[in-house]
Design a protein around this motif. Structure first.
Motif, PDB file in Angstrom:
ATOM      1  N   GLY A  90      51.332  45.652  21.216  1.00  0.00           N
ATOM      2  CA  GLY A  90      52.421  44.951  21.888  1.00  0.00           C
ATOM      3  C   GLY A  90      53.156  45.837  22.871  1.00  0.00           C
ATOM      4  N   LEU A  91      53.340  47.111  22.524  1.00  0.00           N
ATOM      5  CA  LEU A  91      54.010  48.052  23.424  1.00  0.00           C
ATOM      6  C   LEU A  91      53.159  48.306  24.676  1.00  0.00           C
ATOM      7  CD1 LEU A  91      55.396  50.643  20.848  1.00  0.00           C
ATOM      8  CD2 LEU A  91      56.690  48.888  22.078  1.00  0.00           C
ATOM      9  N   VAL A  92      51.855  48.478  24.481  1.00  0.00           N
ATOM     10  CA  VAL A  92      50.952  48.704  25.614  1.00  0.00           C
ATOM     11  C   VAL A  92      50.961  47.495  26.544  1.00  0.00           C
ATOM     12  CG1 VAL A  92      48.562  49.055  26.320  1.00  0.00           C
ATOM     13  CG2 VAL A  92      49.483  50.311  24.363  1.00  0.00           C
ATOM     14  N   LEU A  93      50.837  46.300  25.973  1.00  0.00           N
ATOM     15  CA  LEU A  93      50.835  45.084  26.790  1.00  0.00           C
ATOM     16  C   LEU A  93      52.164  44.896  27.502  1.00  0.00           C
ATOM     17  CD1 LEU A  93      48.958  42.566  24.460  1.00  0.00           C
ATOM     18  CD2 LEU A  93      48.115  43.589  26.579  1.00  0.00           C
ATOM     19  N   GLY A  94      53.268  45.217  26.808  1.00  0.00           N
ATOM     20  CA  GLY A  94      54.569  45.080  27.440  1.00  0.00           C
ATOM     21  C   GLY A  94      54.683  45.943  28.679  1.00  0.00           C
ATOM     22  N   TYR A  95      54.130  47.154  28.614  1.00  0.00           N
ATOM     23  CA  TYR A  95      54.130  48.034  29.784  1.00  0.00           C
ATOM     24  C   TYR A  95      53.220  47.483  30.887  1.00  0.00           C
ATOM     25  CZ  TYR A  95      52.584  51.848  32.772  1.00  0.00           C
ATOM     26  OH  TYR A  95      52.233  52.607  33.866  1.00  0.00           O
ATOM     27  N   LEU A  96      51.990  47.126  30.536  1.00  0.00           N
ATOM     28  CA  LEU A  96      51.037  46.640  31.546  1.00  0.00           C
ATOM     29  C   LEU A  96      51.514  45.349  32.195  1.00  0.00           C
ATOM     30  CD1 LEU A  96      47.639  47.302  29.717  1.00  0.00           C
ATOM     31  CD2 LEU A  96      48.642  48.630  31.588  1.00  0.00           C
ATOM     32  N   ASP A  97      52.188  44.504  31.427  1.00  0.00           N
ATOM     33  CA  ASP A  97      52.679  43.239  31.970  1.00  0.00           C
ATOM     34  C   ASP A  97      53.753  43.444  33.035  1.00  0.00           C
ATOM     35  OD1 ASP A  97      50.980  41.858  30.311  1.00  0.00           O
ATOM     36  OD2 ASP A  97      52.511  41.315  28.838  1.00  0.00           O
ATOM     37  N   GLY A  98      54.352  44.627  33.053  1.00  0.00           N
ATOM     38  CA  GLY A  98      55.383  44.910  34.039  1.00  0.00           C
ATOM     39  C   GLY A  98      54.831  45.441  35.353  1.00  0.00           C
ATOM     40  N   LEU A  99      53.488  45.578  35.430  1.00  0.00           N
ATOM     41  CA  LEU A  99      52.850  46.088  36.637  1.00  0.00           C
ATOM     42  C   LEU A  99      52.153  44.974  37.396  1.00  0.00           C
ATOM     43  CD1 LEU A  99      51.047  49.248  35.157  1.00  0.00           C
ATOM     44  CD2 LEU A  99      53.403  49.054  35.966  1.00  0.00           C
ATOM     45  N   ARG A 100      51.812  45.252  38.644  1.00  0.00           N
ATOM     46  CA  ARG A 100      50.894  44.378  39.366  1.00  0.00           C
ATOM     47  C   ARG A 100      49.551  44.416  38.644  1.00  0.00           C
ATOM     48  NH1 ARG A 100      50.907  46.521  45.264  1.00  0.00           N
ATOM     49  NH2 ARG A 100      48.820  47.112  44.611  1.00  0.00           N
ATOM     50  N   TYR A 101      48.848  43.288  38.586  1.00  0.00           N
ATOM     51  CA  TYR A 101      47.634  43.220  37.754  1.00  0.00           C
ATOM     52  C   TYR A 101      46.595  44.258  38.155  1.00  0.00           C
ATOM     53  CZ  TYR A 101      44.620  41.048  41.274  1.00  0.00           C
ATOM     54  OH  TYR A 101      43.856  40.823  42.382  1.00  0.00           O
ATOM     55  N   ASP A 102      46.492  44.568  39.470  1.00  0.00           N
ATOM     56  CA  ASP A 102      45.488  45.546  39.877  1.00  0.00           C
ATOM     57  C   ASP A 102      45.865  46.954  39.426  1.00  0.00           C
ATOM     58  OD1 ASP A 102      47.610  45.311  41.692  1.00  0.00           O
ATOM     59  OD2 ASP A 102      46.458  46.101  43.357  1.00  0.00           O
ATOM     60  N   TYR A 103      47.156  47.221  39.283  1.00  0.00           N
ATOM     61  CA  TYR A 103      47.559  48.518  38.739  1.00  0.00           C
ATOM     62  C   TYR A 103      47.298  48.575  37.233  1.00  0.00           C
ATOM     63  CZ  TYR A 103      49.192  51.469  42.442  1.00  0.00           C
ATOM     64  OH  TYR A 103      49.209  52.320  43.509  1.00  0.00           O
ATOM     65  N   SER A 104      47.440  47.450  36.563  1.00  0.00           N
ATOM     66  CA  SER A 104      47.055  47.399  35.154  1.00  0.00           C
ATOM     67  C   SER A 104      45.557  47.666  35.014  1.00  0.00           C
ATOM     68  CB  SER A 104      47.420  46.040  34.552  1.00  0.00           C
ATOM     69  OG  SER A 104      48.816  45.844  34.553  1.00  0.00           O
ATOM     70  N   GLN A 105      44.762  47.130  35.920  1.00  0.00           N
ATOM     71  CA  GLN A 105      43.323  47.389  35.897  1.00  0.00           C
ATOM     72  C   GLN A 105      43.024  48.868  36.120  1.00  0.00           C
ATOM     73  OE1 GLN A 105      41.947  44.730  38.974  1.00  0.00           O
ATOM     74  NE2 GLN A 105      41.724  43.004  37.563  1.00  0.00           N
TER      75      GLN A 105
END
Length: 259
Positions: free
Chosen positions: A104-119
């Motif tokens: 949940g912590l990892v997803l919470g961080y990634l969800d705050g980025l642009r999707y391509d930066y999460s990729q």
């Protein structure tokens, strides 16, 4: 005129060296934060799991210019993904609820980025269980495995592949590609399975999670049976692994979070 050009060239060279030196310094500071988190993880994994976001903030604060992230499009994945990989070293061994909290912590961080930066971050994650748990909860962050497939296409022998294997950014994505006969030779697959049995086993867990999620959604959307949806995805993998992957699907070790 020549002297003017020479001075300009020397000034540009000096500026470039200073800039590269500053960047090296930032990377060294980020590495220090990761090392601190690694020690905390070794000492108390449960406590370290809960402090993940704190260390992500520390890594993001390495650059003294807050506007840097805005100009770059997002945080530097080279500084953040190693923290995910530190969590990944213990992730398969944590209790279900603790894994759920970390995910949940990892997803919470990634969800705050642009999707391509999460990729971009996903391309650097090693642990199959963590990688696949992220993907089945956020398909948008799937980064693809073109780089790994190209590496396999260029190195069809085990000796050749071994020499270049360390250039892969993600152990999961590399193993994911190796398991597919379309991309890897029999020689490479056979040797890889023998050399890295634990990694292959956990990657099959990850593949099982991803395939099950794909088949489940296709079953609903296309009105076909689960088996009809599953089979095309299963057939992309080495036939020698089919039985083991099916067993992994039944074990269902993955975590799906409520949206």
């Amino acid at each position: 005129m020549g002297e003017c050009i020479d001075i300009r060239a020397r000034w540009q060279e000096k500026s470039l060296k200073e800039a590269l030196g500053a960047i090296d310094g930032l990377y060294a500071r980020a590495e220090g934060i990761v090392e601190e988190y690694e020690l905390l993880m070794e000492d108390d994994p449960l406590f370290a799991n809960r402090r993940l976001l704190e260390y992500i903030r520390k890594a993001r604060d390495v650059n003294p210019e807050p506007a840097y992230e805005t100009m770059a499009g997002g945080p530097n994945q080279d500084w953040i993904a190693p923290l995910f990989n530190t969590l990944g070293t213990v992730y398969p061994y944590l209790e279900h609820q603790t894994r759920k909290e970390g995910l949940g912590l990892v997803l919470g961080y990634l969800d705050g980025l642009r999707y391509d930066y999460s990729q971009n971050h996903m391309e650097l994650i090693h642990e199959p269980w963590l990688f696949s748990d992220i993907i089945i909860n956020r398909w948008l962050y799937w980064p693809g495995f073109e780089r790994e497939a190209r590496l396999l296409a260029e190195n069809r022998t085990w000796n050749g592949f071994q020499r270049h294997m360390s250039t892969a950014k993600s152990q999961f994505l590399l193993t994911f590609a190796v398991m597919k006969p379309k991309h890897s030779s029999l020689e490479v697959r056979t040797a890889f399975y023998k050399e890295f049995p634990d990694l292959v086993d956990r990657t099959m867990d990850g593949v099982a999670a991803i395939m099950n999620d794909e088949a489940f959604h296709e079953e609903e959307e296309r009105g076909i049976t689960y088996e009809e949806a599953l089979l095309p995805h299963l057939n992309k993998n080495d036939p020698l692994l089919h039985e083991a992957i099916r067993a992994k699907i039944k074990e269902a070790k993955w975590i799906t979070l409520a949206r």
